[in-house]
Design a protein around this motif. Structure first.
Motif, PDB file in Angstrom:
ATOM      1  N   MET A   1       7.477  10.073   9.151  1.00  0.00           N
ATOM      2  CA  MET A   1       6.664   8.926   8.799  1.00  0.00           C
ATOM      3  C   MET A   1       6.264   8.974   7.325  1.00  0.00           C
ATOM      4  O   MET A   1       6.192   7.948   6.685  1.00  0.00           O
ATOM      5  CB  MET A   1       5.421   8.869   9.669  1.00  0.00           C
ATOM      6  N   GLY A   2       6.027  10.155   6.780  1.00  0.00           N
ATOM      7  CA  GLY A   2       5.635  10.264   5.380  1.00  0.00           C
ATOM      8  C   GLY A   2       6.698   9.717   4.444  1.00  0.00           C
ATOM      9  O   GLY A   2       6.402   9.054   3.462  1.00  0.00           O
ATOM     10  N   ARG A   3       7.964  10.000   4.760  1.00  0.00           N
ATOM     11  CA  ARG A   3       9.047   9.482   3.921  1.00  0.00           C
ATOM     12  C   ARG A   3       9.091   7.972   4.001  1.00  0.00           C
ATOM     13  O   ARG A   3       9.289   7.290   3.007  1.00  0.00           O
ATOM     14  CB  ARG A   3      10.380  10.083   4.344  1.00  0.00           C
ATOM     15  N   TYR A   4       8.903   7.412   5.188  1.00  0.00           N
ATOM     16  CA  TYR A   4       8.908   5.965   5.345  1.00  0.00           C
ATOM     17  C   TYR A   4       7.801   5.329   4.519  1.00  0.00           C
ATOM     18  O   TYR A   4       8.026   4.384   3.796  1.00  0.00           O
ATOM     19  CB  TYR A   4       8.759   5.583   6.818  1.00  0.00           C
ATOM     20  N   VAL A   5       6.608   5.870   4.614  1.00  0.00           N
ATOM     21  CA  VAL A   5       5.478   5.338   3.857  1.00  0.00           C
ATOM     22  C   VAL A   5       5.723   5.510   2.366  1.00  0.00           C
ATOM     23  O   VAL A   5       5.433   4.628   1.569  1.00  0.00           O
ATOM     24  CB  VAL A   5       4.150   6.008   4.296  1.00  0.00           C
ATOM     25  N   GLY A   6       6.313   6.624   1.949  1.00  0.00           N
ATOM     26  CA  GLY A   6       6.614   6.859   0.541  1.00  0.00           C
ATOM     27  C   GLY A   6       7.648   5.898  -0.007  1.00  0.00           C
ATOM     28  O   GLY A   6       7.613   5.533  -1.177  1.00  0.00           O
ATOM     29  N   ASP A   7       8.589   5.456   0.821  1.00  0.00           N
ATOM     30  CA  ASP A   7       9.645   4.546   0.385  1.00  0.00           C
ATOM     31  C   ASP A   7       9.235   3.084   0.465  1.00  0.00           C
ATOM     32  O   ASP A   7       9.966   2.211   0.008  1.00  0.00           O
ATOM     33  CB  ASP A   7      10.908   4.741   1.234  1.00  0.00           C
ATOM     34  N   MET A   8       8.078   2.780   1.036  1.00  0.00           N
ATOM     35  CA  MET A   8       7.684   1.388   1.235  1.00  0.00           C
ATOM     36  C   MET A   8       7.513   0.627  -0.063  1.00  0.00           C
ATOM     37  O   MET A   8       7.784  -0.555  -0.112  1.00  0.00           O
ATOM     38  CB  MET A   8       6.364   1.314   2.017  1.00  0.00           C
ATOM     39  N   GLY A   9       7.075   1.273  -1.114  1.00  0.00           N
ATOM     40  CA  GLY A   9       6.729   0.571  -2.327  1.00  0.00           C
ATOM     41  C   GLY A   9       7.897   0.130  -3.188  1.00  0.00           C
ATOM     42  O   GLY A   9       7.709  -0.574  -4.163  1.00  0.00           O
ATOM     43  N   LYS A  10       9.101   0.516  -2.856  1.00  0.00           N
ATOM     44  CA  LYS A  10      10.254   0.207  -3.710  1.00  0.00           C
ATOM     45  C   LYS A  10      10.610  -1.268  -3.589  1.00  0.00           C
ATOM     46  O   LYS A  10      11.083  -1.727  -2.551  1.00  0.00           O
ATOM     47  CB  LYS A  10      11.430   1.091  -3.337  1.00  0.00           C
ATOM     48  N   GLY A  11      10.372  -2.016  -4.679  1.00  0.00           N
ATOM     49  CA  GLY A  11      10.720  -3.429  -4.707  1.00  0.00           C
ATOM     50  C   GLY A  11       9.733  -4.332  -3.987  1.00  0.00           C
ATOM     51  O   GLY A  11      10.018  -5.503  -3.781  1.00  0.00           O
ATOM     52  N   LYS A  12       8.607  -3.814  -3.585  1.00  0.00           N
ATOM     53  CA  LYS A  12       7.614  -4.624  -2.872  1.00  0.00           C
ATOM     54  C   LYS A  12       6.321  -4.664  -3.689  1.00  0.00           C
ATOM     55  O   LYS A  12       6.045  -3.799  -4.485  1.00  0.00           O
ATOM     56  CB  LYS A  12       7.363  -4.045  -1.490  1.00  0.00           C
ATOM     57  N   SER A  13       5.518  -5.672  -3.440  1.00  0.00           N
ATOM     58  CA  SER A  13       4.260  -5.794  -4.166  1.00  0.00           C
ATOM     59  C   SER A  13       3.255  -4.754  -3.678  1.00  0.00           C
ATOM     60  O   SER A  13       3.353  -4.242  -2.559  1.00  0.00           O
ATOM     61  CB  SER A  13       3.681  -7.193  -3.977  1.00  0.00           C
TER      62      SER A  13
ATOM     63  N   LEU B   1       0.191  -5.336  -2.893  1.00  0.00           N
ATOM     64  CA  LEU B   1      -0.553  -5.899  -1.761  1.00  0.00           C
ATOM     65  C   LEU B   1       0.213  -5.712  -0.456  1.00  0.00           C
ATOM     66  O   LEU B   1      -0.359  -5.268   0.549  1.00  0.00           O
ATOM     67  CB  LEU B   1      -0.838  -7.385  -2.003  1.00  0.00           C
ATOM     68  N   ARG B   2       1.500  -6.028  -0.458  1.00  0.00           N
ATOM     69  CA  ARG B   2       2.295  -5.904   0.759  1.00  0.00           C
ATOM     70  C   ARG B   2       2.376  -4.448   1.203  1.00  0.00           C
ATOM     71  O   ARG B   2       2.255  -4.133   2.384  1.00  0.00           O
ATOM     72  CB  ARG B   2       3.691  -6.468   0.525  1.00  0.00           C
ATOM     73  N   THR B   3       2.578  -3.550   0.265  1.00  0.00           N
ATOM     74  CA  THR B   3       2.642  -2.132   0.580  1.00  0.00           C
ATOM     75  C   THR B   3       1.321  -1.624   1.147  1.00  0.00           C
ATOM     76  O   THR B   3       1.292  -0.888   2.127  1.00  0.00           O
ATOM     77  CB  THR B   3       3.022  -1.325  -0.677  1.00  0.00           C
ATOM     78  N   THR B   4       0.216  -2.054   0.545  1.00  0.00           N
ATOM     79  CA  THR B   4      -1.104  -1.622   1.006  1.00  0.00           C
ATOM     80  C   THR B   4      -1.401  -2.134   2.404  1.00  0.00           C
ATOM     81  O   THR B   4      -1.893  -1.384   3.258  1.00  0.00           O
ATOM     82  CB  THR B   4      -2.188  -2.098   0.019  1.00  0.00           C
ATOM     83  N   ILE B   5      -1.100  -3.390   2.660  1.00  0.00           N
ATOM     84  CA  ILE B   5      -1.354  -3.961   3.990  1.00  0.00           C
ATOM     85  C   ILE B   5      -0.495  -3.264   5.044  1.00  0.00           C
ATOM     86  O   ILE B   5      -0.971  -2.947   6.141  1.00  0.00           O
ATOM     87  CB  ILE B   5      -1.140  -5.481   3.975  1.00  0.00           C
ATOM     88  N   THR B   6       0.772  -3.003   4.710  1.00  0.00           N
ATOM     89  CA  THR B   6       1.646  -2.295   5.647  1.00  0.00           C
ATOM     90  C   THR B   6       1.098  -0.901   5.930  1.00  0.00           C
ATOM     91  O   THR B   6       1.053  -0.462   7.090  1.00  0.00           O
ATOM     92  CB  THR B   6       3.075  -2.194   5.079  1.00  0.00           C
TER      93      THR B   6
END
Length: 83
Positions: free
Chosen positions: A1-13, A15-20
């Motif tokens: 799960m840590g890797r997934y959360v770490g990769d979330m910010g690539k190319g996303k805002s 706000l979207r990353t924080t809400i996710t």
């Protein structure tokens, strides 16, 4: 799960990353909180839990944001001085 959360910010805002991240964290901790009876098992208890979770999340998020922003400013200042 840590890797997934770490990769979330690539190319996303941000706000979207924080809400996710907020949704993932709250969904992951809710079953434990519910089963350990950290809240009353009714609608008011569940809403209170998520309200408190959100308040704590916002305080931590803002403090981290300000700290990181200040550090980025310091690094940028050092880079400017080296030119």
């Amino acid at each position: 799960m840590g890797r997934y959360v770490g990769d979330m910010g690539k190319g996303k805002s941000l706000l979207r990353t924080t809400i996710t991240h907020l949704i993932v964290c709250s969904a992951a901790t809710f079953p434990a909180a519910y089963s350990l009876q950290w809240m009353p098992h009714n609608a008011a208890g569940i809403l209170g839990y998520f309200g408190l979770f959100l308040a704590i999340y916002v305080v931590i998020w803002i403090s981290q944001y300000l700290t990181i922003n200040r550090r980025i400013g310091q690094i940028n200042g050092k880079v400017r001085r080296q030119k």
